[in-house]
Design an enzyme around this catalytic site. Structure first.
Site, PDB file in Angstrom:
ATOM      1  N   LYS A  74      84.004 -38.475  33.197  1.00 28.93           N
ATOM      2  CA  LYS A  74      84.894 -39.275  32.350  1.00 28.93           C
ATOM      3  C   LYS A  74      84.860 -40.742  32.781  1.00 28.93           C
ATOM      4  CE  LYS A  74      87.721 -35.267  31.326  1.00 28.93           C
ATOM      5  NZ  LYS A  74      88.803 -34.384  31.739  1.00 28.93           N
ATOM      6  N   GLN A  85      93.903 -34.814  35.612  1.00 32.46           N
ATOM      7  CA  GLN A  85      92.928 -33.728  35.537  1.00 32.46           C
ATOM      8  C   GLN A  85      93.626 -32.403  35.841  1.00 32.46           C
ATOM      9  OE1 GLN A  85      89.715 -34.049  34.510  1.00 32.46           O
ATOM     10  NE2 GLN A  85      89.603 -31.826  34.570  1.00 32.46           N
ATOM     11  N   ASP A 140      95.370 -38.099  26.577  1.00 26.26           N
ATOM     12  CA  ASP A 140      94.818 -36.743  26.656  1.00 26.26           C
ATOM     13  C   ASP A 140      95.654 -35.774  25.796  1.00 26.26           C
ATOM     14  OD1 ASP A 140      92.879 -34.995  27.632  1.00 26.26           O
ATOM     15  OD2 ASP A 140      94.042 -34.434  29.405  1.00 26.26           O
TER      16      ASP A 140
END
Ligand code: NAP
Length: 302
Positions: free
Chosen positions: A60, A104, A127
């Site tokens: 990412k 994450q 996200d």
């Protein structure tokens, strides 16, 4: 000797669509920097050193750099407590130079993941993991952020001319980041949606009704090719060790009309949506700053 029919499904090329999406994202990031001096910034937070998570975050960050997005990385030790993680994420939420925050996941088991997600300011939840984002998506508002994997799947459907309206969609899996929002996005586009999960009885017969099938189970080749309705659009969101999806790819290839490959289908689109939403977050901040400047100039002139 039995005659084996050639595979008929057209593959949906997520790699190519992600590249196009990232090119457009990079162009928007360049424009924003040139016009406002703002470089979009994505903060990545990683707790512990799980090898798969380390790899995902590194990927990412590499893609961010290629798209002209600054990435700020916050690695935290595996022993980090929920309170410490929440405090660290709140600090990023309060930092005006950070536009998007990615925690994450999964985080280590001792951490309250939901509490950590909710420390992300909704305006930076690129996200799409907070309850605010989920509600905004469910209400069909356009001022939130969608969960990246289902958001990427909707873009794949659009790119291949699949209109969900009136179609029977079956989503296998109901996780908060994938299956559940997936069904709601399809519902918002007027599909008739059925969710399946571990307590579903006679899954095969439900799968067989799907014009659009999304497999989000986390079990290798769980969906049998023989259960797929001929001509169906089959989205394999699964990613299991050895590059194996949740759908029996060979069997599906003989029956589906469109099929996402693993790898190269859904996966690349997830990162593309993450970065697209990071630039969008920065654009929104810049738009608010510009309108505030216009308002104060007008007030000063009065
Ligand atoms: P998850 O949280 O483990 O959820 C799995 C879902 O599958 C649950 O809703 C579960 O039902 C259901 N399920 C499990 N066994 C089943 C069975 N025997 N019959 C029917 N349903 C069953 O997983 P997830 O995070 O949603 O991920 C799903 C898959 O997508 C994984 O392979 C993951 O690696 C992949 N993934 C890919 C990306 C990407 O970017 N490509 C992103 C995220 C996830 P219950 O709710 O009843 O337990």
């Amino acid at each position: 000797m039995s005659v084996v029919e050639p595979a008929s499904a057209q593959l949906m090329n997520g790699t190519a669509l992600a590249r196009e999406t990232l090119d457009r994202t990079a162009e928007r990031a360049r424009k924003l920097l040139a016009e406002t001096g703002v470089r979009p910034c994505l903060a990545t937070v990683l707790v512990g050193d799980d090898p798969a998570s380390v790899t995902y975050v590194a990927m990412k960050r590499r893609r961010s750099a290629a798209a002209g997005i600054e990435s700020r990385h916050l690695p935290l030790p595996g022993r980090t407590t929920t309170a410490e993680l929440v405090a660290a994420i709140r600090a990023l939420s309060d930092d005006p130079t950070v536009h998007g925050i990615l925690l994450q996941h999964p985080v280590p088991a001792h951490i309250d993941e939901r509490a950590a997600f909710e420390a992300i300011a909704p305006a930076k939840d690129v996200d799409g993991v907070t309850m605010w984002s989920f509600a905004a998506m469910a209400f069909g508002r356009d001022d939130g952020f969608v969960s990246c994997t289902p958001g990427g799947i909707m873009r794949l459907l659009d790119a291949y001319g699949v209109d969900p309206a009136g179609k029977r969609a079956v989503v296998v899996g109901r996780s908060p980041i994938l299956g559940k929002p997936m069904g709601m996005l399809l519902l918002a586009r007027d599909a008739t949606v059925t969710y399946c999960h571990s307590r579903t009885v006679d899954l095969s017969s439900v799968v067989a009704t799907a014009d659009i099938l999304v497999a989000a189970v986390g079990r290798p080749e769980f969906i049998r090719g023989a259960d797929i309705k001929p001509g169906a659009v089959v989205i394999d969101a699964g990613y299991n060790p050895g590059n194996v999806g949740d759908v029996d790819a060979a069997g599906a290839g003989e029956r589906a009309g469109l099929l996402t490959p693993v790898p190269g289908g859904v996966g690349p689109m997830t990162i593309a949506v993450l970065l697209d939403q990071t630039v969008l977050a920065a654009e929104r901040v810049a738009a608010v700053a510009a309108s505030t400047a216009v308002t104060s100039t007008a007030a000063a002139a009065r």
